[in-house]
Design a protein around this motif. Sequence first.
Motif, PDB file in Angstrom:
ATOM      1  N   CYS A 292       0.516   0.480  -6.664  1.00 31.74           N
ATOM      2  CA  CYS A 292       1.500  -0.359  -5.975  1.00 31.74           C
ATOM      3  C   CYS A 292       2.309   0.504  -4.997  1.00 31.74           C
TER       4      CYS A 292
ATOM      5  N   CYS B 199       6.269  -4.662 -10.650  1.00 35.29           N
ATOM      6  CA  CYS B 199       7.451  -5.143  -9.914  1.00 35.29           C
ATOM      7  C   CYS B 199       7.226  -6.522  -9.284  1.00 35.29           C
TER       8      CYS B 199
ATOM      9  N   CYS C 201       1.857  -7.252  -7.993  1.00 33.69           N
ATOM     10  CA  CYS C 201       1.962  -6.072  -8.845  1.00 33.69           C
ATOM     11  C   CYS C 201       2.345  -6.476 -10.266  1.00 33.69           C
TER      12      CYS C 201
ATOM     13  N   HIS D  97       5.081  -0.174  -3.751  1.00 36.24           N
ATOM     14  CA  HIS D  97       6.524  -0.356  -3.967  1.00 36.24           C
ATOM     15  C   HIS D  97       7.009   0.451  -5.175  1.00 36.24           C
ATOM     16  N   CYS D  98       6.306   0.305  -6.323  1.00 36.71           N
ATOM     17  CA  CYS D  98       6.800   0.969  -7.540  1.00 36.71           C
ATOM     18  C   CYS D  98       5.849   2.043  -8.051  1.00 36.71           C
TER      19      CYS D  98
HETATM   20 ZN   LIG Z   1       4.886  -2.623  -8.099  1.00 37.41          ZN
END
Ligand SMILES: [Zn+2]
Length: 281
Positions: free
Chosen positions: A203, A98, A95, A205-206
Amino acid sequence: MELPGGLLVDGRLRRDYRFKPVTGELERVLAESGLYTETLPEQVTRILTASLQQVAGQPVDVDRVRALSAGDRQFLILQLEALIDTGPRWITAHCGGCAEPIQFQIEPGNLPIKAAGQGYPQTSITLSIGEMDLRAPNGGDEEFTSIQDADQGTLLHGLLARLLSELGRPVDPQSLSGEDMEVIDQTLDEMSPQAALTASIECPHCRLSQEVAIDPYACIIQETGTLDEEIHTLAFHYHWSERDILQLPRGRRARYLQLIDRSLGKYRADDLIQDQQGGLW
Ligand SMILES: [Zn+2]
């Protein structure tokens, strides 16, 4: 499916192509092509020359594969990847926000492709030095730029000397202005076919949305290990020669391997041997 660009044959643009049947021989060419070639464009030429039955209604040789536009060559390698390995391709990227790893799938045979635009494969353009002919870059040009040991500026001039001409005569790229370069760049962009080599992903995650590059030639960089193991298993059980095994279509090779698994009660010969050795150690 048709080539996104195609080849001019007797003044007519032809976009048809046909691959040879996918056999172990073809997979071996793909897996080992890097051993006999210096650069990636040369490797692509080698693979396509070995795998295509016909292109633009013509038999295939090295020169015809070099004459294919850069976009057609990318398209063909992606189609070949889809023929050899029918499943999706997994890509791992990091990513941009992050830096966590992100995994996603693509279908190499179904990537969006921008077809060739007006004027392809050669069109006339007006530059400060007059009316010129400009040709879309092909495999021969890719090979040319890949084998030169020169700085970017010299490479660009070398490439332009190949692509630009005036009534069949070469043009000195030194005489081109900055505006000329812009016109050339834009014309090539519009004219050349091109596979979409980025994927839009978010992404997990973020939640950052981003574009990730797709390598059209990822399937070329493969290990020969699996193929060697399969040849070993078939030769061991059926006593066939390597040559005979490599001529089997991929599907039939898989079927015979299944039959061997079944006859061994799911054990592979290698496992049996390992088990026996395990007892001795
Ligand atoms: Zn990310």
